[in-house]
Design a protein around this motif. Structure first.
Motif, PDB file in Angstrom:
ATOM      1  N   PHE A 179      17.931 -16.083 -91.019  1.00  0.00           N
ATOM      2  CA  PHE A 179      17.858 -15.803 -88.807  1.00  0.00           C
ATOM      3  C   PHE A 179      18.401 -14.597 -89.139  1.00  0.00           C
ATOM      4  N   ILE A 180      17.442 -13.156 -88.727  1.00  0.00           N
ATOM      5  CA  ILE A 180      18.786 -12.066 -88.811  1.00  0.00           C
ATOM      6  C   ILE A 180      19.342 -11.858 -86.576  1.00  0.00           C
ATOM      7  N   LEU A 181      20.164 -12.530 -86.680  1.00  0.00           N
ATOM      8  CA  LEU A 181      20.565 -12.563 -84.477  1.00  0.00           C
ATOM      9  C   LEU A 181      20.982 -10.950 -84.763  1.00  0.00           C
ATOM     10  N   SER A 182      20.662  -9.619 -84.118  1.00  0.00           N
ATOM     11  CA  SER A 182      20.669  -8.382 -83.280  1.00  0.00           C
ATOM     12  C   SER A 182      20.124  -8.491 -82.924  1.00  0.00           C
ATOM     13  N   ASP A 183      21.038  -6.657 -81.710  1.00  0.00           N
ATOM     14  CA  ASP A 183      19.884  -6.691 -80.620  1.00  0.00           C
ATOM     15  C   ASP A 183      18.942  -5.039 -81.365  1.00  0.00           C
ATOM     16  N   PHE A 184      18.945  -4.714 -82.824  1.00  0.00           N
ATOM     17  CA  PHE A 184      18.512  -4.052 -83.451  1.00  0.00           C
ATOM     18  C   PHE A 184      17.867  -2.876 -82.745  1.00  0.00           C
ATOM     19  N   MET A 185      19.709  -2.538 -82.055  1.00  0.00           N
ATOM     20  CA  MET A 185      19.413  -1.318 -81.482  1.00  0.00           C
ATOM     21  C   MET A 185      20.167  -0.079 -83.000  1.00  0.00           C
ATOM     22  N   VAL A 202      11.515 -15.414 -93.907  1.00  0.00           N
ATOM     23  CA  VAL A 202      12.300 -14.506 -91.941  1.00  0.00           C
ATOM     24  C   VAL A 202      12.192 -14.600 -91.741  1.00  0.00           C
ATOM     25  N   THR A 203      13.018 -14.547 -90.028  1.00  0.00           N
ATOM     26  CA  THR A 203      12.808 -14.376 -88.480  1.00  0.00           C
ATOM     27  C   THR A 203      14.301 -13.175 -88.232  1.00  0.00           C
ATOM     28  N   GLY A 204      13.660 -12.695 -87.551  1.00  0.00           N
ATOM     29  CA  GLY A 204      14.506 -11.318 -86.443  1.00  0.00           C
ATOM     30  C   GLY A 204      14.268 -12.234 -85.223  1.00  0.00           C
ATOM     31  N   ILE A 205      16.142 -12.378 -84.647  1.00  0.00           N
ATOM     32  CA  ILE A 205      16.059 -13.035 -82.851  1.00  0.00           C
ATOM     33  C   ILE A 205      16.268 -11.289 -82.943  1.00  0.00           C
ATOM     34  N   ARG A 206      16.753 -10.892 -81.824  1.00  0.00           N
ATOM     35  CA  ARG A 206      16.337 -10.152 -80.878  1.00  0.00           C
ATOM     36  C   ARG A 206      17.526 -10.485 -79.881  1.00  0.00           C
ATOM     37  N   ILE A 207      18.518 -10.063 -79.469  1.00  0.00           N
ATOM     38  CA  ILE A 207      19.786 -10.660 -77.667  1.00  0.00           C
ATOM     39  C   ILE A 207      19.684  -8.599 -77.327  1.00  0.00           C
ATOM     40  N   GLY A 246      15.585   4.924 -71.372  1.00  0.00           N
ATOM     41  CA  GLY A 246      14.301   3.819 -71.789  1.00  0.00           C
ATOM     42  C   GLY A 246      13.583   4.109 -72.454  1.00  0.00           C
ATOM     43  N   GLN A 247      13.435   5.605 -73.041  1.00  0.00           N
ATOM     44  CA  GLN A 247      12.511   5.522 -74.630  1.00  0.00           C
ATOM     45  C   GLN A 247      13.790   5.439 -75.901  1.00  0.00           C
ATOM     46  N   TYR A 248      14.583   6.158 -75.297  1.00  0.00           N
ATOM     47  CA  TYR A 248      15.358   5.156 -77.120  1.00  0.00           C
ATOM     48  C   TYR A 248      15.741   4.313 -77.203  1.00  0.00           C
ATOM     49  N   HIS A 249      15.208   3.498 -76.047  1.00  0.00           N
ATOM     50  CA  HIS A 249      15.544   1.650 -75.828  1.00  0.00           C
ATOM     51  C   HIS A 249      14.070   1.085 -76.679  1.00  0.00           C
ATOM     52  N   LYS A 250      12.615   1.827 -75.966  1.00  0.00           N
ATOM     53  CA  LYS A 250      11.139   1.125 -76.370  1.00  0.00           C
ATOM     54  C   LYS A 250      11.230   1.385 -77.931  1.00  0.00           C
ATOM     55  N   ASP A 251      11.801   2.994 -78.085  1.00  0.00           N
ATOM     56  CA  ASP A 251      11.554   2.947 -79.068  1.00  0.00           C
ATOM     57  C   ASP A 251      12.028   2.113 -80.650  1.00  0.00           C
ATOM     58  N   ARG A 252      13.601   1.425 -80.562  1.00  0.00           N
ATOM     59  CA  ARG A 252      13.991   0.938 -81.303  1.00  0.00           C
ATOM     60  C   ARG A 252      12.795  -0.507 -81.172  1.00  0.00           C
ATOM     61  N   VAL A 253      12.494  -0.906 -80.124  1.00  0.00           N
ATOM     62  CA  VAL A 253      12.249  -2.095 -79.723  1.00  0.00           C
ATOM     63  C   VAL A 253      10.765  -2.169 -80.935  1.00  0.00           C
ATOM     64  N   SER A 254       9.834  -0.510 -80.122  1.00  0.00           N
ATOM     65  CA  SER A 254       8.564  -0.547 -81.094  1.00  0.00           C
ATOM     66  C   SER A 254       8.766  -0.812 -83.263  1.00  0.00           C
ATOM     67  N   TYR A 255       9.672  -0.400 -83.147  1.00  0.00           N
ATOM     68  CA  TYR A 255      10.666   0.122 -84.381  1.00  0.00           C
ATOM     69  C   TYR A 255      10.506  -1.611 -85.067  1.00  0.00           C
ATOM     70  N   PHE A 256      11.747  -2.286 -84.177  1.00  0.00           N
ATOM     71  CA  PHE A 256      11.586  -3.563 -84.801  1.00  0.00           C
ATOM     72  C   PHE A 256      10.814  -4.849 -84.816  1.00  0.00           C
ATOM     73  N   LYS A 257       9.298  -4.662 -83.990  1.00  0.00           N
ATOM     74  CA  LYS A 257       8.466  -5.436 -83.706  1.00  0.00           C
ATOM     75  C   LYS A 257       7.223  -5.301 -85.233  1.00  0.00           C
ATOM     76  N   VAL A 267       9.780 -13.193 -85.676  1.00  0.00           N
ATOM     77  CA  VAL A 267      10.081 -11.920 -84.215  1.00  0.00           C
ATOM     78  C   VAL A 267      10.333 -13.239 -83.125  1.00  0.00           C
ATOM     79  N   ILE A 268      11.660 -13.109 -82.446  1.00  0.00           N
ATOM     80  CA  ILE A 268      12.127 -13.764 -81.581  1.00  0.00           C
ATOM     81  C   ILE A 268      12.672 -12.955 -79.996  1.00  0.00           C
ATOM     82  N   ASP A 269      12.228 -12.502 -79.483  1.00  0.00           N
ATOM     83  CA  ASP A 269      12.700 -11.372 -77.845  1.00  0.00           C
ATOM     84  C   ASP A 269      13.975 -12.711 -76.746  1.00  0.00           C
ATOM     85  N   CYS A 270      14.835 -11.942 -77.555  1.00  0.00           N
ATOM     86  CA  CYS A 270      15.260 -13.115 -75.749  1.00  0.00           C
ATOM     87  C   CYS A 270      16.520 -12.178 -75.299  1.00  0.00           C
ATOM     88  N   ARG A 271      16.097 -11.955 -73.423  1.00  0.00           N
ATOM     89  CA  ARG A 271      16.870 -11.199 -72.671  1.00  0.00           C
ATOM     90  C   ARG A 271      18.234 -12.180 -72.724  1.00  0.00           C
TER      91      ARG A 271
END
Length: 288
Positions: A179-185, A202-207, A246-257, A267-271
């Protein structure tokens, strides 16, 4: 943090997360992550409803009544927690920081593994591996992992997920649940993840925090980059600035997924203000 305060926080997290793992995640974890196969356990008398394909014909002939073979799952699994402790995890606008959620999720997963008699190991990383705790069993070991998650002070505030994955590959020779736990920024971990995904589960948990998705119009504000320590004045009235943020964040989320999908990883996305309990349970049930 003094020893008394640390022990108090460890105990608080243990009570909360162990209750979750005992009553909710233990069985789901067991059914989601299977062992390496089935091993013969014993022979017993046939009972109504048993699969006739499991009848042991030699023993049945000897005793002149049906007996069946019983098999047990061979588990002995290993869980590795790769936890991001870079500066960006010390952020939150909903009365909780991202690193607090990372700690609770890590503890819940560790206790779920403990309940199933599996080994648990920990890698804390920034742009380098800050701490490695080899996998072991037992409650004392899990409590040590929680203590490190609470009080460890990193040397660096930057992030390099790829270097943490390369280290994992070098120290874990047998297949593990990772389990990789990160904000993946961050970027540039696709090749390392591809190699890791071929060998490990492997599972990525994005907080993440809602204010990382978009910035409100607050006028001219001073903003801090938590990974470089630099501050700058930002005009949030500018639509161009808000769009770029906002685009900076979207680019990294897209790359992550996309990177995790291509590598065959989950993958798990959790705010921060969402229930990680529902997120984990939904993921386990979906996989199980």
């Amino acid at each position: 943090m003094d020893t008394k305060e640390l022990l108090k926080r460890v105990r608080k997290i243990e009570i909360k997360t162990r209750r979750l793992s005992d009553h909710i995640f233990g069985g789901e974890y067991h059914s989601t992550f299977k062992g390496r196969g089935m091993t013969f356990s014993e022979v017993r008398q046939y009972q109504f409803g048993d699969d006739v394909r499991s009848i042991d014909w030699n023993v049945t002939a000897r005793y002149n009544e049906p007996f069946v073979k019983v098999f047990e799952e061979e588990r002995e699994l290993t869980m590795m927690l790769l936890v991001d402790i870079s500066g960006s995890e010390l952020f939150g606008t909903s009365n909780r920081f991202k690193n607090e959620i990372l700690t609770e999720v890590s503890a819940t997963l560790a206790f779920s593994a403990l309940q199933n008699n599996d080994k648990v190991g920990l890698i804390l990383f920034s742009d380098e591996v800050e701490l490695f705790i080899p996998p072991k069993k037992g409650k004392t070991h899990v409590l040590r992992i929680i203590r490190e998650l609470l009080e460890f002070s990193p040397k660096s505030r930057k992030t390099n997920i790829g270097s943490a994955l390369k280290f994992l590959i070098s120290v874990m020779k047998k297949k593990a649940i990772v389990f990789i736990l990160s904000d993946f920024m961050a970027l540039d971990y696709d090749q390392s993840l591809k190699i890791t995904g071929k060998k490990h589960d492997v599972t990525g948990i994005r907080i993440y925090d809602k204010r990382e998705e978009e910035i409100p119009n607050l006028g001219v504000v001073q903003m801090l980059d938590s990974e470089t320590g630099k501050t700058r004045l930002v005009n949030t009235q500018s639509k161009k600035t808000r769009f770029a943020y906002g685009q900076y964040h979207k680019d990294r989320v897209s790359y992550f997924k996309e990177t995790f999908a291509k590598s065959g990883c989950g993958v798990i996305d959790c705010r921060v203000d969402e229930s990680y309990v529902k997120k984990l349970l939904g993921y386990f049930k979906q996989r199980g």
